[in-house]
Design a protein around this motif. Structure first.
Motif, PDB file in Angstrom:
ATOM      1  N   MET A 144      -7.254   4.633   1.105  1.00 36.31           N
ATOM      2  CA  MET A 144      -6.202   5.054   0.047  1.00 36.31           C
ATOM      3  C   MET A 144      -6.273   6.557  -0.064  1.00 36.31           C
ATOM      4  SD  MET A 144      -4.720   2.383  -0.717  1.00 36.31           S
ATOM      5  CE  MET A 144      -3.596   3.003  -2.337  1.00 36.31           C
ATOM      6  N   ARG A 166       0.206  12.273   2.335  1.00 37.73           N
ATOM      7  CA  ARG A 166       1.318  12.582   1.430  1.00 37.73           C
ATOM      8  C   ARG A 166       1.311  13.686   0.919  1.00 37.73           C
ATOM      9  NH1 ARG A 166       5.369  10.628  -1.597  1.00 37.73           N
ATOM     10  NH2 ARG A 166       5.397  11.032  -3.942  1.00 37.73           N
ATOM     11  N   VAL A 196       0.816   4.148  -2.995  1.00 36.40           N
ATOM     12  CA  VAL A 196       0.695   5.674  -2.551  1.00 36.40           C
ATOM     13  C   VAL A 196       1.300   6.391  -3.108  1.00 36.40           C
ATOM     14  CG1 VAL A 196      -0.014   7.424  -0.594  1.00 36.40           C
ATOM     15  CG2 VAL A 196      -0.904   5.002  -0.372  1.00 36.40           C
ATOM     16  N   HIS A 197       2.789   6.205  -3.006  1.00 30.75           N
ATOM     17  CA  HIS A 197       3.760   6.979  -3.542  1.00 30.75           C
ATOM     18  C   HIS A 197       3.841   7.057  -5.181  1.00 30.75           C
ATOM     19  CE1 HIS A 197       7.887   7.625  -5.127  1.00 30.75           C
ATOM     20  NE2 HIS A 197       7.810   8.644  -4.097  1.00 30.75           N
ATOM     21  N   ARG A 212      -4.465   7.924   3.288  1.00 26.65           N
ATOM     22  CA  ARG A 212      -2.725   8.011   2.915  1.00 26.65           C
ATOM     23  C   ARG A 212      -2.498   8.955   1.780  1.00 26.65           C
ATOM     24  NH1 ARG A 212      -0.283   2.162   4.603  1.00 26.65           N
ATOM     25  NH2 ARG A 212      -1.437   1.951   5.854  1.00 26.65           N
ATOM     26  N   SER A 213      -3.253   9.204   0.726  1.00 21.71           N
ATOM     27  CA  SER A 213      -2.767  10.344  -0.220  1.00 21.71           C
ATOM     28  C   SER A 213      -3.022  11.599   0.539  1.00 21.71           C
ATOM     29  CB  SER A 213      -3.710   9.911  -1.386  1.00 21.71           C
ATOM     30  OG  SER A 213      -3.416   8.781  -2.029  1.00 21.71           O
ATOM     31  N   GLN A 220      -7.593  -1.377  10.742  1.00 24.20           N
ATOM     32  CA  GLN A 220      -7.310  -0.157  10.030  1.00 24.20           C
ATOM     33  C   GLN A 220      -8.674   0.590   9.614  1.00 24.20           C
ATOM     34  OE1 GLN A 220      -4.374   0.521   7.042  1.00 24.20           O
ATOM     35  NE2 GLN A 220      -3.148  -1.035   7.885  1.00 24.20           N
ATOM     36  N   ILE A 240       0.761  -1.243  -0.015  1.00 22.56           N
ATOM     37  CA  ILE A 240      -0.070  -0.022  -0.156  1.00 22.56           C
ATOM     38  C   ILE A 240       0.925   1.249  -0.116  1.00 22.56           C
ATOM     39  CG2 ILE A 240      -1.691   1.140   1.363  1.00 22.56           C
ATOM     40  CD1 ILE A 240      -2.870  -1.342   2.116  1.00 22.56           C
ATOM     41  N   PRO A 241       1.777   1.280   0.752  1.00 22.65           N
ATOM     42  CA  PRO A 241       2.619   2.664   0.716  1.00 22.65           C
ATOM     43  C   PRO A 241       3.373   2.838  -0.626  1.00 22.65           C
ATOM     44  CG  PRO A 241       3.101   1.525   2.881  1.00 22.65           C
ATOM     45  CD  PRO A 241       2.390   0.729   1.951  1.00 22.65           C
ATOM     46  N   THR A 242       3.919   1.825  -1.081  1.00 23.53           N
ATOM     47  CA  THR A 242       4.436   1.793  -2.400  1.00 23.53           C
ATOM     48  C   THR A 242       3.499   2.466  -3.491  1.00 23.53           C
ATOM     49  OG1 THR A 242       5.808  -0.111  -2.014  1.00 23.53           O
ATOM     50  CG2 THR A 242       5.492   0.549  -4.414  1.00 23.53           C
ATOM     51  N   ASP A 299       0.448   9.152  -6.159  1.00 29.22           N
ATOM     52  CA  ASP A 299       0.333  10.608  -5.694  1.00 29.22           C
ATOM     53  C   ASP A 299      -1.132  10.755  -5.508  1.00 29.22           C
ATOM     54  OD1 ASP A 299       2.989  11.539  -6.051  1.00 29.22           O
ATOM     55  OD2 ASP A 299       2.382  11.557  -8.063  1.00 29.22           O
TER      56      ASP A 299
END
Length: 630
Positions: free
Chosen positions: A620, A627, A332-333, A623-624, A576, A328-330, A336
């Protein structure tokens, strides 16, 4: 395949700091690990990151022509660049390199914006003309390659392949746009006519933007539009041969590369067709790869292995966990903006596997949109037949009442899950289809938003863009209109964004042979009965491929990448989901009824209701937001 960024001052030719432009490019280093370049002139700056595919040593960017009038940065591939080069040479043009970048540069100098009509490829590029003090931005017909832009407070127009290139500029004012949140919750992605960062725009597919010094920033101009308004003439046999010819053209034109090349192979119709035609055109074993899942019901490795054996490919496979939410973090990066098509996890994994051996991989994307391959296309055609038989004055109250009374049985066998179909039949075709492509319904979105958010939306509703696209489509029937809307909205916003970001995240070039514009234009002209017949989507394509592929590949039920997000939120990600109700990030926006979101998460966790995809969207989104906005 590459990434680029730049600045242009439309009003006054202010000096451009090379370090600032370079930083915008460096934010997208994953798109081009093989080289970097920066170029500036009064009022303009360009930065580029290169993934070398053609003319490995001879086409550095930014590229400036011999008389230093034009400068270009380019992301993509022009598949007919050699033919265009010969035409330009016959007109006296002299070339200093062997790649497609200089063909674009010289072609624009020769033909101006009409160059676009001559191009067969996937591309986004920017060309500065020092003599006319203009900047020309363009994007390919289908929207395979992305291009974002924004007007900054100092008067500059900043542009970049990815949003992170704009975010790297210190003058970008970052504030979330509630309209994009509405769009994302509706569809699971932010469409190309919206952006989560307020003020940022995406150049639409098939459009260009011509900026002139001393003039305000204009609206983009359309240079290509897909039309379903005409019908191809000819027998089934003749159109089958024409379609097969276009399929071959799409595949073979995309096999040109100076680096290792391969293909994704899922074992479905589209990727198998691409591999079959690659094998036909290649003297060497085609490199193929597939991923399998640790759940038998979602594992297509046996089908892929059968196709690989049939065409003697150099095949590799890897089994991945169906619950690999550690990515998931991958994602999100990489994306964007929030992106909740959960198949992105599997797409990233197959891209990573391919990148271990190749730099270019051909994909099967696009055939479902062009040739009516989705289940929703069949439903839409069937529902429109019913609508045509019953007057709206009778149909709307009848099916509305039936739909309201029918239980919402997500757990039941598919034939018993009729509530959505009944409710759609009560609506007109465009409204019904707009809802069928959605994730979270307008009613549930409204319940999860606060009064403040609903007020800020000022009547904006995500589905309206689908309704408008279908109403104004150059089309003849309901299937045409649904496909047109998918090609205009879903394809660039979801499918092509997913493939671009996941492939570029691992520095892999993904090519889309089934989106060759000549093939797509033919598909749009086919009679509807040759796209969808007897409940079988992609009917003529499957018929044409019978000489290559067995029936168990051509006619088995569509599977696709399946990610079990609903099970995650009743198992390892249950906490979560529950934590969303306590999210400071979501609370800070003032847009969400977090108490209601918490009740929704608990109902899902307990198995009383099904909200897995909506919960995935909120994970998602949260997290975005972190970011992009901290």
């Amino acid at each position: 395949m590459c990434g680029f960024a730049g600045l242009f001052y439309p009003a006054v030719a202010k000096p451009v700091d090379p370090a600032r432009v370079r930083a915008m490019g460096e934010a997208m280093a994953h798109r081009g690990p093989d080289g970097a370049g920066t170029w500036t002139a009064p009022g303009v700056g360009l930065a580029h990151r290169r993934l070398s595919i053609i003319d490995l040593a001879g086409s550095p960017q930014p590229m400036v022509d011999a008389d230093e009038r034009h400068a270009i940065v380019f992301n993509g591939e022009i598949y007919n660049f050699r033919d265009l080069r010969r035409e330009l040479e016959s007109r006296g043009r002299v070339f200093r390199s062997d790649g497609d970048t200089e063909v674009l540069l010289q072609g624009y100098a020769e033909w101006g914006p009409s160059l676009l009509d001559r191009l067969n490829g996937m591309f986004a590029f920017a060309i500065h003309d020092a003599r006319t003090q203009t900047l020309f931005l363009a994007r390919d017909r289908m929207g395979v390659k992305p291009l974002h832009y924004v007007e900054l407070s100092d008067g500059a127009l900043a542009f970049a392949s990815e949003l992170k290139g704009l975010v790297a500029h210190p003058l970008l004012r970052r504030a979330p746009d509630v309209r994009a949140v509405e769009d994302f919750l509706a569809f699971g992605y932010v469409p190309d006519d919206a952006c989560l960062v307020a003020g940022v725009k995406k150049l639409p597919a098939g459009h260009f933007l011509l900026l002139e010094r001393g003039k305000p920033v204009p609206a983009p101009q359309r240079w290509w539009q897909l039309s379903f308004a005409d019908r191809a003439r000819g027998s089934v046999a003749a159109l089958e041969e024409e379609l097969l010819h276009r399929l071959r053209e799409g595949v073979t034109s995309r096999m040109v590369a100076d680096v290792p090349l391969g293909a994704f192979l899922s074992g479905g119709v589209d990727s198998s067709a691409v591999v079959a035609l690659m094998a036909e055109a290649s003297r060497h074993a085609v490199k193929t790869c597939t991923i399998g899942f640790d759940e038998a019901g979602h594992d297509e490795r046996a089908h892929a292995a059968g196709v690989a054996a049939r065409f003697a490919t150099d095949h590799r496979e890897r089994v991945v966990r169906s619950d690999d939410f550690a990515l998931i973090p991958t994602l999100v990066h990489a994306f964007d903006e929030p992106f909740a098509d959960a198949s992105a996890l599997a797409t990233w994994q197959v891209c990573a596997l391919a990148r271990e051996q190749v730099t270019v991989a051909l994909s099967g994307d696009g055939a479902d949109e062009a040739l009516a391959g989705y289940r929703r296309h069949r439903f839409q055609a069937a529902e429109e037949r019913v609508r045509g038989l019953i007057p709206a004055g009778v149909r709307s109250p009848l099916f509305g009442a039936l739909g309201a009374a029918w239980p919402k049985a997500d757990w039941a066998p598919r034939p018993l899950r009729a509530k959505a179909t009944l409710m759609n039949l009560a609506r007109d075709g465009a409204e019904g289809y707009a809802r069928s492509v959605g994730v979270t319904t307008p009613e549930l979105r409204a319940a999860l938003l606060t009064d403040a958010a609903r007020g800020a939306l000022q009547g904006h509703r995500a589905e309206d863009r689908y309704v408008a696209a279908m109403r104004d489509a150059p089309a003849r029937d309901a299937l045409d209109r649904a496909q047109y809307a998918d090609m205009a909205i879903w394809l660039p916003g979801d499918i092509l964004t997913k493939t671009d970001r996941t492939s570029m995240a691992v520095s892999l070039e993904a090519r889309e042979p089934l989106l060759d514009h000549r093939l797509v234009e033919l598909a749009a002209r086919l009679p509807s009965s040759m796209r969808l017949r007897g409940g079988e989507g992609k009917w003529l394509m499957k018929k044409a491929m019978q000489r290559y592929l067995p029936r168990d590949i051509l006619y088995r039920p569509k599977m696709g990448f399946v990610t079990p997000v609903s099970a995650w939120f009743r198992g390892p990600l249950a906490e979560q989901a529950t934590a969303l109700a306590r999210s400071r990030t979501l609370a800070r926006t003032g847009w969400f009824d977090l108490e209601r979101l918490g009740r929704l998460a608990e109902a899902h966790r307990a198995g009383r209701e099904e909200h897995g995809r909506t919960l995935w969207q909120f994970v998602m989104l949260e997290r975005s937001l972190v970011r992009l906005f901290g």
